[in-house]
Design a protein around this motif. Structure first.
Motif, PDB file in Angstrom:
ATOM      1  N   TYR A 173       0.857  -1.189   0.000  1.00 56.01           N
ATOM      2  CA  TYR A 173       0.000   0.000   0.000  1.00 56.01           C
ATOM      3  C   TYR A 173       0.891   1.236   0.000  1.00 56.01           C
ATOM      4  O   TYR A 173       1.943   1.260   0.653  1.00 56.01           O
ATOM      5  CB  TYR A 173      -0.885   0.057   1.243  1.00 56.01           C
ATOM      6  N   LYS A 199      -4.686   6.774  -1.499  1.00 54.72           N
ATOM      7  CA  LYS A 199      -4.150   5.484  -1.060  1.00 54.72           C
ATOM      8  C   LYS A 199      -4.304   4.464  -2.178  1.00 54.72           C
ATOM      9  O   LYS A 199      -5.387   4.316  -2.757  1.00 54.72           O
ATOM     10  CB  LYS A 199      -4.874   5.004   0.207  1.00 54.72           C
ATOM     11  N   LYS A 201      -3.485   0.362  -3.444  1.00 54.09           N
ATOM     12  CA  LYS A 201      -3.109  -1.026  -3.156  1.00 54.09           C
ATOM     13  C   LYS A 201      -2.688  -1.675  -4.464  1.00 54.09           C
ATOM     14  O   LYS A 201      -3.391  -1.581  -5.470  1.00 54.09           O
ATOM     15  CB  LYS A 201      -4.293  -1.782  -2.542  1.00 54.09           C
TER      16      LYS A 201
END
Length: 387
Positions: A173, A199, A201
């Motif tokens: 992440y 953010k 991933k």
């Protein structure tokens, strides 16, 4: 002529709001070669995106001024009716709110930077598959057998991707703070720019024969996806909270902030399919989809893509944007809290381009100056109150 006076005239000229006397004054002012340099620097941001950083043609601008003067001699200018919108205002802040000319070296001195306001944190957090958090500090390098980088970027190795056919994927992440930005190049060569308060991933590598998937958990990201034909035809998918985008090698932008009521996907080139679980649409270049959180409807519209991705070039670009929307964007960039004392002032609209490193105080001063006195503000620590 005073600097404040010529600033206002230049702004009016760009917005096609200058009257005959102002146009004459600008024409006279531009006869000075030093003023041409200032003029070129001051209005450069209005044209940066449209002409890919090409120099603005001052002589062409002077011809335009003369033509407008002639037109105004023949035709009385239509009166301007003020409404709740201040769409005629234009933000021309190329790192400064008031320009200063340095005579001894013929350069423009940047006299207002973001340091005039408290420095914002730009410390990105890398979370490894085992849960370990690594702070990507300024001026420090990070390196492992899979990735190398620093406080601004991470570059993943592609050495093992060809033989990686059955391994269980391990995910990392990246968490970008308010006020930060970051770049990551994945193991397949895909390039991703992450905006403030975002953010992502993503896997450390990809398996051949499987869909390449990443998740924009929240925030905004610009993607340049490595084409599928370079990866045995494996498609690339981007997952967000309410949609999944299928990519076939393309450039696009996704904005999916937690507090927003919709997710917007903007296509620059190539093809993408946007799916919200119930409906799916194919986007063409220069189109944007909007997936609303509380409905099943996907709206598609044509947009100026350069405006949508100005942030990756270091600019904010607003087009008749309400002040509350502008301040939401600026609050992420400068990591500040914004409070409006008036609901009416939220609806004021501004159009223009400004450099992302411009000091927040100078941005607010310009809003105040172009609102004809309707907008006032105070700054205390990291709280901005707009009155």
């Amino acid at each position: 002529m005073k600097k404040s006076t010529i600033e206002k005239i230049i702004v009016k000229f760009i917005n096609q709001e200058a009257n005959q006397s102002e146009l004459k004054a600008l024409d006279l002012w531009l006869k000075n070669d030093e003023n041409k340099i200032i003029f070129n620097h001051f209005i450069k941001t209005e044209y940066l995106i449209a002409v890919n950083l090409a120099d603005y043609n001052v002589e062409k601008a002077k011809v335009s001024i003369k033509n407008k003067i002639e037109i105004n001699k023949k035709k009385r200018r239509a009166s301007f009716v003020k409404t709740i919108s201040i769409a005629a205002s234009i933000i021309i802040l190329l790192g400064v709110s008031f320009f200063q000319y340095t005579n001894n070296n013929n350069t423009i001195e940047n006299i207002a930077t973001q340091k005039d306001f408290e420095e914002v944190s730009n410390r990105t957090i890398l979370t490894l598959n085992n849960g370990k958090n690594i702070s990507l500090d300024t001026d420090k390098k990070y390196s492992s057998n899979k990735v190398k980088g620093n406080s601004k970027e991470l570059l993943y190795s592609s050495k093992n991707i060809a033989n990686n056919t059955t391994k269980e994927l391990t995910y990392n992440y990246l968490t970008i703070p308010r006020g930060g930005e970051f770049f990551v190049q994945l193991s397949d060569g895909t390039k991703i720019w992450l905006n403030s308060d975002s953010k992502l991933k993503y896997p450390e590598n990809f398996n051949n024969g499987e869909i390449r998937k990443v998740e924009l958990v929240y925030g905004e990201a610009y993607f340049e996806v490595s084409p599928s034909e370079l990866h045995h035809g494996d498609a690339f998918h981007v997952i967000t909270k309410n949609q999944e985008v299928t990519v076939l090698g393309t450039h696009f932008n996704i904005k999916a902030y937690k507090e927003d009521r919709l997710i917007s996907t903007t296509l620059l080139e190539g093809k993408v399919k946007v799916n919200n679980g119930l409906n799916a649409i194919l986007l063409k270049p220069n189109q944007q989809s909007k997936v609303f959180n509380k409905t099943n409807f996907i709206e598609v519209l044509s947009v100026d893509v350069s405006h949508e991705v100005a942030w990756i070039k270091g600019f904010f670009s607003f087009k008749e944007a309400p002040l509350d929307e502008i301040m939401k964007i600026l609050s992420r960039r400068y990591n500040v809290e914004v409070i409006f004392e008036s609901e009416e002032i939220k609806k004021y609209q501004f159009t223009g381009v400004l450099e992302r490193k411009t000091a927040i105080k100078d941005v607010l001063k310009f809003f105040e100056a172009t609102s004809n006195g309707d907008l006032k503000y105070t700054i205390t620590d990291r709280k901005i109150v707009i009155k």
